[in-house]
Structures are given as structure tokens and as C-alpha cells.
Design an enzyme around this catalytic site. Structure first.
Site, short mmCIF file in Angstrom:
data_model
loop_
_atom_site.label_atom_id
_atom_site.label_comp_id
_atom_site.label_asym_id
_atom_site.label_seq_id
_atom_site.Cartn_x
_atom_site.Cartn_y
_atom_site.Cartn_z
N HIS A 37 36.32 -43.18 -2.40
CA HIS A 37 36.22 -41.72 -2.50
C HIS A 37 35.12 -41.23 -1.58
O HIS A 37 34.02 -41.77 -1.56
CB HIS A 37 35.91 -41.29 -3.94
CG HIS A 37 35.80 -39.80 -4.07
ND1 HIS A 37 36.90 -38.99 -4.26
CD2 HIS A 37 34.74 -38.97 -3.98
CE1 HIS A 37 36.51 -37.73 -4.28
NE2 HIS A 37 35.20 -37.69 -4.12
N ARG A 56 33.43 -23.63 -11.16
CA ARG A 56 32.19 -23.85 -10.38
C ARG A 56 32.33 -23.30 -8.98
O ARG A 56 31.37 -22.77 -8.40
CB ARG A 56 31.89 -25.35 -10.32
CG ARG A 56 31.37 -25.91 -11.64
CD ARG A 56 31.39 -27.42 -11.64
NE ARG A 56 30.71 -27.98 -10.49
CZ ARG A 56 31.06 -29.12 -9.90
NH1 ARG A 56 32.07 -29.83 -10.33
NH2 ARG A 56 30.38 -29.55 -8.87
N SER A 116 32.32 -34.93 -12.22
CA SER A 116 33.62 -34.46 -11.75
C SER A 116 34.35 -35.57 -10.98
O SER A 116 35.51 -35.90 -11.26
CB SER A 116 33.39 -33.23 -10.85
OG SER A 116 34.53 -32.92 -10.11
N LYS A 134 37.60 -38.40 -12.60
CA LYS A 134 38.93 -38.58 -12.01
C LYS A 134 39.13 -40.03 -11.57
O LYS A 134 40.20 -40.60 -11.75
CB LYS A 134 39.09 -37.64 -10.81
CG LYS A 134 39.31 -36.19 -11.26
CD LYS A 134 39.33 -35.23 -10.11
CE LYS A 134 37.97 -35.06 -9.49
NZ LYS A 134 37.69 -33.81 -8.83
N1 URA Z 1 34.62 -33.24 -5.39
C1 URA Z 1 34.95 -33.21 -6.70
O1 URA Z 1 35.99 -33.72 -7.10
N2 URA Z 1 34.11 -32.60 -7.55
C2 URA Z 1 32.95 -32.04 -7.15
O2 URA Z 1 32.24 -31.52 -7.98
C3 URA Z 1 32.62 -32.06 -5.79
C4 URA Z 1 33.48 -32.68 -4.93
#
Ligand code: URA
Length: 432
Positions: free
Chosen positions: A87, A173, A188, A192
Site C-alpha cells: 500500500h 474527513r 483508515s 482496509k
Molecule cells: N488513504 C486512506 O485510505 N485513508 C487515509 O486516511 C489516507 C489515505
């Protein structure tokens, strides 16, 4: 009506006054927000309180776990391959997933890459791949597993069922000035990635002008927080801190970034893209038990390209089809002889976005052929009249606003002047 366990206003007061929320409070808050009992304006106040006052590690872990619990999770444990994902926190010209996923997959490792679309000046991997005729981002969980088994690499859209609390909170946000918060970004991203079911994860955490967090100390803290969250959840996690002061590679956009990625898979391409792809692939393969894999060889002998072709075909794309080309171009040339000493990522990202490569609202389409092709990188000698970069767009009216964004974004100095790149491409590695 069921009696709620807490009063959301009490929790907002507590965080506003620098308090620490309990596990039960965080779990309730996230669940109540997902159900719609806690309103957007209350969650926005909480997000701002967290932005201003921070969270302890335990609170961040609880927030991550609560967001994972808000939806479904995936599980690839039945797959006869190790799973490793990557990521990136996002940057300008960051197309690394495109060459990286097939490169790692060609070593027999599964790469389940659930990706997003671009918002603002950073591009989205799905937007880039959608410039390939026929390619589909939305596939079922069953199809994803089949492709992982057969090809090894899948890049697809994360279904809305995965960490839905994060989907809701991230959108909030985005419009309340609370994106750049370490506890909120870390929870965040990691909610995921953990929900996605990968057994190992490599994070490319950016610092510099084109990154979410400009300062390397903050990026380091974000990386350390995310690595700890991954390890706590049983996901082998490490991070590279990488420089986002200068655009990555020579292409910024969608179709042109695919073109550049294919060059890398054919054994060529810009040296920074090759270096970062190779470093991240090594890190992913180390987690998959192959620390000595000859990654460079797979880029030059066609193995990674073969995997790319199969990966694109598996999702309906035609890897040999022509990519879209913009209707209009505008070339910017060097005003004098000298050396390109500065090229700032953020204004180039904003300019590409204004040309139509990115979107201002989630529902907007992107123009796949829009973007910027750089013809020189910091440190290169240039002569008067030589093309420095080409802007591409379908509507020529877009050039003026893109050029406005680029005022002061690059500088030509004299031979011997310091070249300002903000340090090495790969600054640090974090994690076991
Ligand atoms: N990418 C994300 O998935 N969440 C964030 O808060 C910032 C970047």
C-alpha cells in the site's frame, strides 16, 4: 428503541478535553456511526478533536479493529500461495502497483491488491488501469480468488462491504479538513488492509511536497504506527519511507502512466520507477519467504510482462490495444541553457489534475488521456528551447489553469548549483 451504551456528546467532550477513550467507547462510537445513530456533524467534531489532540496507540488499535468489525473480511488462507500486498500513501506519478503486482506474482506469490480511485492531486490505480480498453475494476470475490490462484495478481475495487465505517469517515474527513492526522490515516489504511485478509503487507509511506505528510518525522511516525497495527493483527508488516518531493518517473496521468509501467515491465523505463519497484518487490518477496529472488531478472527476461498480460486479460482488458491519446497538447520549453535544479511534485500533481487526469468530486469521471509527460528530471542539463514537459488534455481551455499551477514549480540553475530533490528516493526501512 434500544438503549445506547454511551452518549456521543460525552465522548466528544472527553476527546476535546484531551481525554483517552476506552475500548468500549470506541467500539460503540464506530458501530453507532455506521448505523447512522451518531450523525455526521458529531463524527466530524470527533474527527477534529482527534486531529487536534491525537490518540494513544491503544486507542488507534481499537479504532482500527472497530472499523474492521463494521463490515466483512476476506480470507485467502485456503489459497495454495502466500499472500503479500503493498500500500502506498499516495503521490504524484506513483504508478508502482502496475509493474509491482505482476513482478511479485511471477514468483508464485499471490498479490490481492484492493485499490482506490484518485481524489485530489494524487492519482488512483483503478483510474490508471481503466485507460486500458475493456479492463474492469469490479469483480466478484470468487473471481478474485480464481485469478489469484491462476495468475497471482489482481488489482480491483474494494467492495463497499469492507470496513464501511472507514468509507463513511474518510468521505467526512475529506470535507472537514481532518485528513492529515496520523491516528486517522493509520486506522483508515490498516482497517482496509487487515480486512482484505493478506498475510503480509509492505507500506510505501511517502514524505515530501507531494505527500499527505510533508515532514519525514511525521511520515516515520505514521509508518511506525501502521507497522505496529499490522503486527498486532498478525499481518507481517514493514514499511519503506520514500521521497515524494519530485514526481515519480516521467509520466503523470492515467494512460501515460500505464505506458510507462509497460516500459518498466519490458526491461526499460525511468531509473527511479525501477529502483522503487525493485525495492518494494524485494520486501514483499522477503515476507513471502523468498529473500534471494532475482527481481531485476524477472523485469528484463519477460516473466513479469507475461504475468502483466495475463493479469490484464483476466479482468477483460486487452494489453495490446492502443491506449487513449489526448486531442490537444501544449509543450513547455526551457527558457535558457542550464541545469534543472528543482521540480516540485505537488504543483505537477495539481496541474495534471486540472488537465482532467484527476477528479474534484467522487462521482466525476477522469479523462484517461490527460496528464503531463516530463522530458527532464532534476540534475539534467537543458538547452534553451528544449522541451521540459508536455501537457495533454482533451479541452485546450484547461492549459491555462494547469500552467498557473506550475508557476514556480521548476527552476533552471547553473551547472554546480545544488539540485533540490529532498534526499534519497528510499530514505528508511521500518519493521521486522
Ligand atoms: N488513504 C486512506 O485510505 N485513508 C487515509 O486516511 C489516507 C489515505
Amino acid at each position: 428503541m434500544a438503549i445506547e451504551a454511551f452518549d456521543v456528546v460525552d465522548l466528544i467532550h472527553s476527546k476535546r478535553d484531551r481525554g483517552v477513550l476506552s475500548t468500549a467507547q470506541i467500539s460503540w462510537l464506530v458501530d453507532a456511526y455506521t448505523r447512522g445513530y451518531v450523525a455526521d456533524e458529531q463524527m466530524a467534531a470527533m474527527a477534529m478533536a482527534i486531529f487536534l489532540n491525537g490518540m494513544e496507540r491503544r486507542e488507534i488499535r481499537d479504532l482500527t479493529l472497530a472499523m474492521i468489525a463494521s463490515g466483512e473480511t476476506m480470507n485467502f488462507s485456503g489459497l495454495p500461495k502466500k499472500t503479500t500486498d503493498k500500500h502506498s500513501t499516495g503521490g504524484v506519478g506513483d504508478k508502482i502497483t502496475l509493474p509491482l503486482a505482476p513482478l511479485v506474482a511471477c514468483f508464485g506469490v499471490a498479490v490481492p491488491q484492493l485499490s482506490g480511485r484518485g481524489l485530489g492531486h494524487t492519482g488512483g490505480t483503478l483510474d490508471k488501469l481503466e485507460s486500458i480498453p475493456g479492463w474492469q475494476a469490479n469483480i466478484s470475490g470468487e473471481r478474485m480468488r480464481q485469478i489469484l490462484d491462476d495468475v497471482g495478481a489482481v488489482v480491483c475495487a474494494a467492495g463497499s462491504g469492507l470496513a464501511p465505517a472507514d468509507g463513511k469517515l474518510y468521505a467526512l474527513r475529506d470535507i472537514t479538513g481532518t485528513v492529515e492526522s496520523i491516528p486517522l490515516i493509520a486506522s483508515s489504511i490498516m482497517s482496509k488492509k487487515i480486512a482484505e485478509g493478506t498475510s503480509a503487507l509492505v507500506l510505501d509511506v511517502k514524505f515530501g511536497s507531494g505527500a499527505f505528510l510533508k515532514d519525514i518525522a511525521q511520515s516515520r511516525e505514521l509508518a511506525q504506527t501502521m507497522v505496529a497495527l499490522g503486527e498486532d493483527a498478525g499481518v507481517a508488516t514493514s514499511a519503506l519511507l520514500t521521497n515524494m518531493n519530485v514526481p515519480l518517473g516521467l509520466a503523470i496521468g492515467n494512460a501515460n502512466e500505464v505506458r510507462e509501467s509497460v516500459e518498466v515491465l519490458a526491461g526499460g523505463g525511468p531509473s527511479d520507477i525501477i529502483a522503487l519497484t525493485v525495492a518494494l518487490a524485494r520486501e514483499m518477496l522477503r515476507h513471502a519467504g523468498q529473500p534471494d529472488a532475482d527481481v531485476e531478472a524477472a523485469l528484463t527476461d519477460g516473466r513479469a510482462m507475461d504475468c502483466w498480460n495475463r493479469m490484464i486479460r483476466a479482468q477483460g482488458g486487452d494489453p495490446s490495444a492502443a491506449l487513449p491519446v489526448a486531442r490537444e497538447t501544449h509543450v513547455v520549453t526551457a527558457p535558457r541553457d542550464g541545469v534543472l535544479v528543482e521540480q516540485l511534485a505537488l504543483p505537477f500533481g495539481i496541474a495534471a489534475w486540472r488537465l482532467g487526469a484527476g477528479r474534484a468530486r467522487k462521482q466525476d469521471p477522469v479523462q484517461h488521456a490527460a496528464g503531463i509527460d516530463l522530458h527532464a528530471k532534476p540534475g539534467d542539463r537543458v538547452t534553451a528551447g528544449q522541451p521540459l514537459f508536455t501537457l495533454s488534455a482533451d479541452e485546450p481551455e484547461r492549459f491555462a489553469r494547469a500552467l498557473e499551477a506550475l508557476e514556480g514549480a521548476y527552476r533552471i540553475g547553473e551547472a554546480g548549483d545544488e539540485v533540490l530533490t529532498g534526499g534519497p528516493l528510499i530514505a528508511e526501512r521500518i519493521g521486522a
